[in-house]
Design a protein around this motif. Structure first.
Motif, PDB file in Angstrom:
ATOM      1  N   THR A 110      -5.998 -10.107   3.541  1.00 23.03           N
ATOM      2  CA  THR A 110      -5.261  -8.873   3.816  1.00 23.03           C
ATOM      3  C   THR A 110      -4.246  -8.652   2.703  1.00 23.03           C
ATOM      4  OG1 THR A 110      -3.469  -9.929   5.032  1.00 23.03           O
ATOM      5  CG2 THR A 110      -5.400  -9.221   6.325  1.00 23.03           C
ATOM      6  N   VAL A 111      -3.866  -7.388   2.565  1.00 18.66           N
ATOM      7  CA  VAL A 111      -2.883  -7.023   1.567  1.00 18.66           C
ATOM      8  C   VAL A 111      -1.588  -7.809   1.765  1.00 18.66           C
ATOM      9  CG1 VAL A 111      -1.373  -5.091   0.951  1.00 18.66           C
ATOM     10  CG2 VAL A 111      -3.849  -4.758   1.107  1.00 18.66           C
ATOM     11  N   GLY A 112      -1.197  -7.982   3.017  1.00 18.77           N
ATOM     12  CA  GLY A 112       0.022  -8.728   3.319  1.00 18.77           C
ATOM     13  C   GLY A 112      -0.057 -10.168   2.840  1.00 18.77           C
ATOM     14  N   ASP A 113      -1.185 -10.833   3.115  1.00 13.99           N
ATOM     15  CA  ASP A 113      -1.338 -12.220   2.680  1.00 13.99           C
ATOM     16  C   ASP A 113      -1.290 -12.336   1.167  1.00 13.99           C
ATOM     17  OD1 ASP A 113      -1.434 -13.172   5.213  1.00 13.99           O
ATOM     18  OD2 ASP A 113      -3.620 -13.289   5.340  1.00 13.99           O
ATOM     19  N   LEU A 120       5.723 -17.274  -1.150  1.00 17.60           N
ATOM     20  CA  LEU A 120       5.784 -18.396  -0.209  1.00 17.60           C
ATOM     21  C   LEU A 120       5.651 -19.731  -0.933  1.00 17.60           C
ATOM     22  CD1 LEU A 120       3.812 -16.964   2.829  1.00 17.60           C
ATOM     23  CD2 LEU A 120       6.252 -17.476   2.723  1.00 17.60           C
ATOM     24  N   THR A 121       4.897 -19.746  -2.062  1.00 15.90           N
ATOM     25  CA  THR A 121       4.791 -21.006  -2.801  1.00 15.90           C
ATOM     26  C   THR A 121       6.006 -21.226  -3.700  1.00 15.90           C
ATOM     27  OG1 THR A 121       3.336 -19.805  -4.293  1.00 15.90           O
ATOM     28  CG2 THR A 121       2.299 -21.415  -2.858  1.00 15.90           C
ATOM     29  N   GLU A 129      10.285 -13.411   6.638  1.00 12.95           N
ATOM     30  CA  GLU A 129      11.128 -12.912   5.551  1.00 12.95           C
ATOM     31  C   GLU A 129      10.266 -12.365   4.412  1.00 12.95           C
ATOM     32  OE1 GLU A 129      15.075 -15.650   5.245  1.00 12.95           O
ATOM     33  OE2 GLU A 129      13.153 -16.695   5.342  1.00 12.95           O
ATOM     34  N   ALA A 130       9.184 -13.104   4.127  1.00 11.63           N
ATOM     35  CA  ALA A 130       8.289 -12.674   3.049  1.00 11.63           C
ATOM     36  C   ALA A 130       7.678 -11.311   3.388  1.00 11.63           C
ATOM     37  CB  ALA A 130       7.193 -13.713   2.833  1.00 11.63           C
ATOM     38  N   ASN A 131       7.268 -11.136   4.629  1.00 14.38           N
ATOM     39  CA  ASN A 131       6.714  -9.848   5.051  1.00 14.38           C
ATOM     40  C   ASN A 131       7.725  -8.725   4.858  1.00 14.38           C
ATOM     41  OD1 ASN A 131       4.237 -10.814   5.696  1.00 14.38           O
ATOM     42  ND2 ASN A 131       4.533 -10.773   7.921  1.00 14.38           N
ATOM     43  N   LYS A 132       8.968  -9.062   5.161  1.00 16.68           N
ATOM     44  CA  LYS A 132      10.002  -8.044   5.023  1.00 16.68           C
ATOM     45  C   LYS A 132      10.124  -7.595   3.556  1.00 16.68           C
ATOM     46  CE  LYS A 132      14.664  -7.358   6.105  1.00 16.68           C
ATOM     47  NZ  LYS A 132      15.762  -8.184   5.653  1.00 16.68           N
ATOM     48  N   GLU A 133      10.107  -8.585   2.668  1.00 24.70           N
ATOM     49  CA  GLU A 133      10.148  -8.272   1.234  1.00 24.70           C
ATOM     50  C   GLU A 133       8.950  -7.408   0.837  1.00 24.70           C
ATOM     51  OE1 GLU A 133      12.016  -9.957  -1.622  1.00 24.70           O
ATOM     52  OE2 GLU A 133      13.559 -10.261  -0.089  1.00 24.70           O
ATOM     53  N   ALA A 134       7.773  -7.809   1.343  1.00 25.76           N
ATOM     54  CA  ALA A 134       6.545  -7.097   0.986  1.00 25.76           C
ATOM     55  C   ALA A 134       6.615  -5.640   1.435  1.00 25.76           C
ATOM     56  CB  ALA A 134       5.332  -7.793   1.612  1.00 25.76           C
ATOM     57  N   ILE A 135       7.130  -5.443   2.648  1.00 29.49           N
ATOM     58  CA  ILE A 135       7.236  -4.080   3.173  1.00 29.49           C
ATOM     59  C   ILE A 135       8.184  -3.247   2.317  1.00 29.49           C
ATOM     60  CG2 ILE A 135       8.169  -2.736   5.109  1.00 29.49           C
ATOM     61  CD1 ILE A 135       6.928  -4.941   6.947  1.00 29.49           C
ATOM     62  N   GLU A 148       1.783  -1.076   8.644  1.00 28.94           N
ATOM     63  CA  GLU A 148       0.361  -0.973   8.954  1.00 28.94           C
ATOM     64  C   GLU A 148      -0.490  -1.459   7.791  1.00 28.94           C
ATOM     65  OE1 GLU A 148      -1.221  -0.014  11.777  1.00 28.94           O
ATOM     66  OE2 GLU A 148       0.846  -0.358  12.488  1.00 28.94           O
ATOM     67  N   ARG A 149      -0.080  -1.042   6.615  1.00 31.79           N
ATOM     68  CA  ARG A 149      -0.852  -1.326   5.405  1.00 31.79           C
ATOM     69  C   ARG A 149      -0.981  -2.821   5.125  1.00 31.79           C
ATOM     70  NH1 ARG A 149      -4.280   2.452   3.632  1.00 31.79           N
ATOM     71  NH2 ARG A 149      -3.303   4.482   3.514  1.00 31.79           N
ATOM     72  N   LEU A 150       0.035  -3.597   5.520  1.00 28.72           N
ATOM     73  CA  LEU A 150      -0.004  -5.044   5.294  1.00 28.72           C
ATOM     74  C   LEU A 150      -1.221  -5.679   5.931  1.00 28.72           C
ATOM     75  CD1 LEU A 150       3.584  -6.524   5.714  1.00 28.72           C
ATOM     76  CD2 LEU A 150       2.295  -6.103   3.633  1.00 28.72           C
TER      77      LEU A 150
END
Ligand code: ATP
Ligand code: ATP
Ligand code: MG
Ligand code: MG
Lengths: 330, 322
Positions: A110-113, A120-121, A129-135, A148-150
């Motif tokens: 997925t785009v989020g991953d 994360l590495t 927290e990482a998801n929040k940054e991605a968004i 949604e896009r994630l």
């Protein structure tokens, strides 16, 4: 230049192939300061992508080989780093956008991953927290409904959106340098205009330095501070965007500028093409590589490689016409 | 005014794309091509430019509408006239790498059309091939080589020589320079212009590089999502674009001039081009149009000549909304 970020010195890269050794990059030197945008222009096969891949240490070895030269980031020689240290540089200090977005996105994740994998590495951070940054980044690059896009996969994105995704990915770890290899070539002009604007906006907000590789002189005029003009594995001219566009010295640079029509130009004015084709990089000429296509070529050009001449503090060219003994024809 | 060579009327080309879905690649377009002119066709990827070209030359059968060549409906031509038509109208393709048969010698590639039409035989055939190679800036030594031995620009020249071989009147050039480096593009464009002057050719020049299209074309048509949005003389289209899409397209094109770029006002469109399988109601551009009104979703705008030789399909220019 106040504090150099990246410095490349006399870089040479070759590939061994069945036909022999391809001398893809033949002694390239240039520097990038913090927050500035440096463009590399030149025709297909002149070594732009190989130069970029060398900075990231992504040249496949074999068949590739860095023959000589050095690349320093903040004064540190990248060649001296272990692969593990280099992985930290990639993604964390330098982000890269590759020429073909589809080959560099993983279709099964997925785009989020994909967006959060790197951070994360590199950093101690929870998935949330990482998801929040991605968004936040998806938002910055202009993708609507980022939550949604994630959860979606790359194939569910349009070409322009995938390119935005690539930019977001390259920016995830807040790099100091972004290398963008033909980031808009595959896109339509209206989408290209959006992406160029996005680059400018991101640079303003984050202060990231950018190396942009493109063959579109219009794109360069919009975005670059400095330009490297590459030909057959070498930089034949380097200068500020205005020096290159208004005081071009190398016949190749001059040829590039007169061979493209301008949208606001006069139709009755014929284009002046550069005749011929680039030399074979298996056996590059001993003298100046542009000789066979140069309308000002002299005897010396064929026999001896020209030296680099400094025209101003930031304007260099590699051409025999700059020699004091020569009367310039233009 | 010159004579009409090609007349395209309400042309539609729809493709069935599975599960009963219809993709409207070309959706009701009309225009003329005059003898001796170059008509440019521009628009973003997937808007239907190549499909238009291929339907005109009958590589595709039209879903509805008409294409007339010298006044004859090309989709009704039969028998002996067909051969004549096939000779007079030629196409140069987008990809110089894929469009030449790798197993054929350059000589046979160029002469293929001549052989089919029985035009030049024996010694004449070879003389003609040599002459054509010279016309496109290659030489007779190239005749016995294979396509892979040539650069992109040279291959595109071979494609042009092949199209010229049968003495056509009308050439559809589908992105003939897109795959080439800028330094090579100018060579091919200059060649096409020279050939036009010498042989009185008429071109339909398809491309997405508007700067190049403006350089080579007398008139330009702008397509979006299968529809023609605007058509005008090149200077006119550039100086006074009417359609909001044309305006956005023009302002998206970067100029190779940093000082101009510093001060240039640009309209940047948001969003992506919608899918041609499920296009918006009314005007196809309304979802991205900065000037969209209610009527744009309700009715398809008419194709109107709002000024002499300047056509546009936009509700802003329809009498009732002014
Ligand atoms: N893995 C490889 N193996 C062999 N040769 C290679 C390899 N990668 C690049 N080359 C060669 O190195 C030269 C420079 O290639 P490079 O990809 O840097 O060109 P480029 O300037 O990026 O061109 P383009 O504008 O087409 O992307 C070319 O001659 C290319 O064929
Ligand atoms: N044979 C076909 N079958 C189904 N769909 C097709 C076919 N040919 C074209 N299409 C579709 O029709 C639309 C128009 O395609 P077309 O090739 O005419 O676009 P174009 O304007 O030439 O684009 P480009 O600039 O990318 O060449 C696209 O959505 C395309 O996917
Ligand atoms: Mg490249
Ligand atoms: Mg096409």
């Amino acid at each position: 230049m106040s504090g150099t970020l990246l410095e490349i010195n006399d870089l040479a890269v070759s590939f061994s192939t069945q036909g022999g050794e391809v001398q893809a990059v033949r002694g390239v030197s240039f520097a990038v300061g913090p927050g500035e945008t440096v463009a590399i222009v030149g025709e297909s096969g002149c070594g732009k992508s190989v130069t970029a891949q060398s900075i990231m240490r992504l040249i496949p070895e074999p068949p590739g080989r860095i023959k000589h030269g050095s690349i320093h980031l903040h004064g540190k020689d990248l060649a001296s780093l272990t692969e593990k240290q280099m992985r930290n540089v990639r993604g964390k200090q330098i982000g890269m956008i590759f020429q073909d977005p589809m080959t560099s996105l993983n279709p099964t994740l997925t785009v989020g991953d994909q967006l959060t994998e790197g951070i994360l590495t590199h950093e101690k951070m929870s998935q949330r927290e990482a998801n929040k940054e991605a968004i936040e980044l998806l938002h910055l690059v202009g993708i609507a409904n980022p939550d949604e896009r994630l959860k979606q996969y790359p194939h569910q994105f349009s070409g322009g959106m995938r390119q935005r995704l690539m930019i977001a990915m390259a920016l995830m770890c807040k790099p100091e340098l972004l290398i963008a290899d033909e980031p808009t070539t595959a896109l339509d002009v209206t989408i290209q205009a959006q992406i160029i604007d996005l680059f400018k906006e991101i640079q303003e907000k984050t202060g990231v330095a950018i190396i942009i590789i493109t063959h579109d002189l219009g794109v360069v005029a919009q975005i670059a501070d400095r330009i490297n003009v590459m030909y057959a594995g070498e930089i034949v001219e380097y200068g500020t965007v205005k020096e290159i566009f208004y005081q071009p010295e190398h016949p190749y640079t001059r040829g590039l500028l007169t061979s493209v029509p301008r949208l606001d130009g006069d139709r009755s004015q014929p284009l002046i093409p550069i005749v011929g084709t680039p030399p074979d990089l298996f056996a590059p000429p001993v003298g100046c590589a542009f000789t066979s296509r140069c309308k000002y070529a002299m005897k010396v050009c064929q026999a001896h490689d020209p030296e680099v001449t400094e025209l101003s503090e930031q304007h260099y060219t590699k051409c025999w016409l700059q020699d004091d003994r020569v009367e310039k024809p233009y | 005014m010159a004579k009409k060579l090609v007349e395209v009327r309400n042309l539609k080309k729809h493709f069935e794309v599975g599960k009963g879905k219809i993709l409207k690649a070309v959706n009701d377009i009309s225009f003329d091509v005059y003898e001796g002119e170059t008509l440019g066709l521009v628009g973003e990827s997937g808007c239907g430019k190549s499909t238009t070209g291929k339907t005109i030359i009958r590589l595709y059968r039209a879903t509805s509408g008409e294409v007339r060549f010298h006044g004859d409906d090309v989709h009704q031509i039969s028998g002996k006239n067909m051969k004549d038509f096939n000779r007079k109208m030629q196409m140069i393709f987008q990809d110089p790498y894929a469009s030449l048969n790798p197993r054929m010698k350059v000589e046979d590639i160029i002469a293929e059309g001549m052989d089919i039409h029985g035009l030049f035989k024996g010694k004449e055939r070879q003389r003609r091939v040599f002459e054509l190679l010279e016309t496109v800036g290659l030489n007779k030594e190239h005749a016995s080589r294979f396509p892979h031995e040539f650069s992109g620009g040279q291959r595109q020249r071979i494609g042009i020589a092949r199209a010229l071989a049968v003495n056509p009147e009308f050439i559809i050039a589908d992105e003939p320079i897109s795959a080439l480096d800028v330094s090579i593009q100018a060579q091919v464009v200059n060649l096409l212009k020279d050939l036009q002057k010498k042989h009185g050719l008429t071109y339909l020049f398809i491309a997405h590089d508007l700067s190049m299209v403006k350089h080579i074309s007398d008139r330009i048509g702008v397509m979006y999502l299968g529809a023609m949005m605007e058509l005008a003389e090149s200077e006119d289209l550039y100086d006074e674009p009417l359609h909001p899409y044309t305006k956005a397209l023009l302002s998206s094109i970067p100029l190779p001039d940093p000082e101009v770029e510093e001060t240039r006002q640009r309209t940047i469109l948001t969003g992506d081009v919608p899918s041609p399988i499920d296009p918006p109601s009314g005007c196809p551009f309304r979802t991205r149009c900065p000037e969209a009104m209610d009527v744009c979703a309700e009715k398809k705008p008419q194709w109107l000549e709002v000024r002499p030789k300047h056509y546009v399909a936009c509700h802003l220019f329809e009498p009732e909304s002014q």
